[in-house]
Design a protein around this motif. Structure first.
Motif, PDB file in Angstrom:
ATOM      1  N   CYS B  11       0.835  -1.211   0.000  1.00 34.96           N
ATOM      2  CA  CYS B  11       0.000   0.000   0.000  1.00 34.96           C
ATOM      3  C   CYS B  11       0.861   1.247   0.000  1.00 34.96           C
ATOM      4  CB  CYS B  11      -0.920   0.012   1.218  1.00 34.96           C
ATOM      5  SG  CYS B  11      -2.169  -1.269   1.167  1.00 34.96           S
ATOM      6  N   VAL B  48       2.271   3.639   2.892  1.00 38.54           N
ATOM      7  CA  VAL B  48       1.375   4.124   3.928  1.00 38.54           C
ATOM      8  C   VAL B  48       1.848   3.528   5.246  1.00 38.54           C
ATOM      9  CG1 VAL B  48      -0.990   4.047   4.803  1.00 38.54           C
ATOM     10  CG2 VAL B  48      -0.581   4.308   2.338  1.00 38.54           C
ATOM     11  N   HIS B  49       2.022   4.383   6.233  1.00 41.82           N
ATOM     12  CA  HIS B  49       2.494   3.936   7.556  1.00 41.82           C
ATOM     13  C   HIS B  49       1.319   3.911   8.506  1.00 41.82           C
ATOM     14  CE1 HIS B  49       6.869   5.472   6.711  1.00 41.82           C
ATOM     15  NE2 HIS B  49       6.553   4.411   6.001  1.00 41.82           N
ATOM     16  N   GLN B  50       0.811   2.724   8.784  1.00 41.16           N
ATOM     17  CA  GLN B  50      -0.401   2.685   9.614  1.00 41.16           C
ATOM     18  C   GLN B  50      -0.145   3.146  11.047  1.00 41.16           C
ATOM     19  OE1 GLN B  50      -1.936  -1.280  10.506  1.00 41.16           O
ATOM     20  NE2 GLN B  50      -0.391  -2.146   9.136  1.00 41.16           N
ATOM     21  N   GLN B  51       1.097   3.155  11.469  1.00 40.38           N
ATOM     22  CA  GLN B  51       1.356   3.603  12.845  1.00 40.38           C
ATOM     23  C   GLN B  51       1.394   5.125  12.970  1.00 40.38           C
ATOM     24  OE1 GLN B  51       3.411   2.197  10.765  1.00 40.38           O
ATOM     25  NE2 GLN B  51       5.570   2.601  11.157  1.00 40.38           N
ATOM     26  N   GLU B  52       1.572   5.850  11.834  1.00 37.54           N
ATOM     27  CA  GLU B  52       1.632   7.302  11.988  1.00 37.54           C
ATOM     28  C   GLU B  52       0.664   8.069  11.095  1.00 37.54           C
ATOM     29  OE1 GLU B  52       5.318   9.084  10.545  1.00 37.54           O
ATOM     30  OE2 GLU B  52       6.005   7.145   9.789  1.00 37.54           O
ATOM     31  N   ASP B  53       0.135   7.435  10.036  1.00 38.71           N
ATOM     32  CA  ASP B  53      -0.765   8.154   9.133  1.00 38.71           C
ATOM     33  C   ASP B  53      -2.213   7.928   9.527  1.00 38.71           C
ATOM     34  OD1 ASP B  53       1.482   8.900   7.625  1.00 38.71           O
ATOM     35  OD2 ASP B  53       1.376   7.071   6.419  1.00 38.71           O
ATOM     36  N   ARG B  54      -2.999   9.026   9.573  1.00 40.83           N
ATOM     37  CA  ARG B  54      -4.411   8.893   9.897  1.00 40.83           C
ATOM     38  C   ARG B  54      -5.200   8.341   8.727  1.00 40.83           C
ATOM     39  NH1 ARG B  54      -6.045  14.642  11.298  1.00 40.83           N
ATOM     40  NH2 ARG B  54      -4.620  14.846   9.532  1.00 40.83           N
ATOM     41  N   ASP B  55      -4.692   8.573   7.526  1.00 42.93           N
ATOM     42  CA  ASP B  55      -5.306   8.007   6.315  1.00 42.93           C
ATOM     43  C   ASP B  55      -4.311   8.200   5.170  1.00 42.93           C
ATOM     44  OD1 ASP B  55      -5.471  10.681   5.661  1.00 42.93           O
ATOM     45  OD2 ASP B  55      -7.588  10.839   6.127  1.00 42.93           O
ATOM     46  N   ALA B  56      -4.734   7.836   3.958  1.00 44.29           N
ATOM     47  CA  ALA B  56      -3.812   7.908   2.828  1.00 44.29           C
ATOM     48  C   ALA B  56      -3.420   9.355   2.509  1.00 44.29           C
ATOM     49  CB  ALA B  56      -4.439   7.244   1.600  1.00 44.29           C
ATOM     50  N   GLU B  57      -4.371  10.288   2.658  1.00 48.87           N
ATOM     51  CA  GLU B  57      -4.040  11.685   2.388  1.00 48.87           C
ATOM     52  C   GLU B  57      -2.958  12.177   3.343  1.00 48.87           C
ATOM     53  OE1 GLU B  57      -7.168  14.379   1.368  1.00 48.87           O
ATOM     54  OE2 GLU B  57      -6.253  16.014   2.499  1.00 48.87           O
ATOM     55  N   VAL B  95      -2.517   4.955  -3.932  1.00 49.58           N
ATOM     56  CA  VAL B  95      -3.478   6.049  -3.963  1.00 49.58           C
ATOM     57  C   VAL B  95      -2.727   7.284  -4.453  1.00 49.58           C
ATOM     58  CG1 VAL B  95      -5.232   7.313  -2.685  1.00 49.58           C
ATOM     59  CG2 VAL B  95      -4.594   5.010  -1.959  1.00 49.58           C
TER      60      VAL B  95
END
Lengths: 227, 227
Positions: B11, B48-57, B95
């Motif tokens: 992702c 995409v870093h799921q530990q620091e990003d709230r979403d893809a944007e 994305v």
DNA sequence: CGAATAGTGTCTGTTAGACATTATCGA
DNA sequence: TCGATAATGTCTAACAGACACTATTCG
């Protein structure tokens, strides 16, 4: 960073399948057959299967076929939603699509399907309400300047029928003379030679169909329909 | 099916950062600092870093900040591309976003950046050429009926300057009287009181800025600019 | 004052919508 | 023949683009 210590991001697709019923946009919802939200009406959706899907759109087509029986509707990518909270199973990405289908192509009595008016939805799981709102808004905007609504009609239709489909989607009346000028400008329809819609106590309307070239494409207007 | 036997779907996000240079749209490319395609110019992008990003944007904003130093440009989701072949590392979803930034906000001498004309691109890795084409096409279409190009201008600009930005983006001349009527209709600009662009041997032009309400939003036209 | 460009007034052709008229069916 | 709706002609108001004219600066 320790990417490996996190579970993989959940990759799914969701489809907003729209049709016209009682002169209003309706969404086809599917009763969920697994957790989470087992039994709730939701958008047809599912995991992207990397072993069988060529891309996310392919996954959307598969999901639509498997859950609603619809084989080849008009389908377009809508948006991608993502985040840690939208799916209780974990951090997820969903590629959302919208699809248009004529009412008559929907399975008549599918126990697992529900047809709901797009502007009076029940509570939906995940962020499906927001996805539906995005889809409806996109379809409304695009119908102002394109042939999009023809995909809500069957194969044969009259201009008055098509106009009422536009009016249902746009939610406002459309000028008849302007509408016919625009449909002419789109150059996308052809009259079916000698075929009229008879049987009613008035002058019969000419039947039209979409030209072959526009079956999978849209035709666009330079300037949209008014208001 | 044996989902677990496959490696996770990759992702990522990719950003098409656009600016104006020599009266033409240019893309900001970033020299890749890792495999695959180490050293090649490519779109700024990353996992995409799921530990620091709230979403893809959020991931796109982070990537843009880290790779180009641009802090808060105009940013919009473009499309999501996916499939088994677009990334040599495996089945991936990207994305894609596009961002607009005034030329003067770009770092002057960043060794890892390249400014390339959007219609004469070098070979790009992944499907980045297609993503750039999608972005340029989207920006062109949207500039016909919105205030999008103001995000390529600095904070203060004159109407003739803004018109030439529109002309550069659209790739065609724009009628001066109509353009000014449209900018008025958009109701998005305010004159900076008493501020003129002096110093040249002609009548000085009024300086304008974008009203606060429109700093992060677009203003849309009912009917677009002509042609 | 002259060159140059900003800014505005005005005219004209095009387009969109309102309205009216004709056409063609069933009853 | 009448009622109903399809299909089209026509008039007018709104709009966009062309052109011209005035305004204001520098040299």
């Amino acid at each position: 960073m320790a990417v490996d210590t996190f579970p993989p991001i959940i990759c799914t697709v969701d489809v907003v399948l729209l049709t016209l019923h009682d002169d209003a946009l309706h969404v086809v919802l599917h009763l969920r057959d697994r957790e989470p939200f087992l039994g709730m009406p939701a958008l047809p959706g599912g995991y992207v299967h990397q072993q069988e899907d060529r891309d996310a759109e392919d996954a959307a087509v598969r999901v639509l076929r498997d859950k609603t029986g619809i084989a080849s509707p008009y389908l377009e990518q809508l948006a991608t939603l993502s985040g840690p909270a939208r799916d209780p199973r974990g951090w997820s990405i969903s590629v959302a699509y919208y699809a248009l289908v004529p009412r008559q192509l929907l399975p008549v009595d599918a126990a697992q399907l529900r047809l709901m008016p797009a502007d009076r939805l029940p509570a939906l799981p995940f962020d499906h309400r927001r996805i539906v709102e995005l889809a409806v808004s996109r379809v409304r905007v695009k119908s102002h300047y394109s042939s999009l609504p023809v995909h809500l009609c069957g194969e044969r239709f009259t201009l008055p029928q098509l106009q009422s489909v536009y009016e249902a989607v746009l939610g406002e009346p459309v000028n008849k003379v302007s509408f016919r000028r625009k449909m002419d400008e789109l150059a996308m329809l052809e009259p079916i030679d000698g075929e009229l819609e008879l049987g009613r106590a008035n002058r019969p309307a000419q039947l039209y169909r979409v030209r072959r070239e526009f079956r999978r494409t849209l035709s666009l207007l330079e300037r949209g329909l008014g208001s």
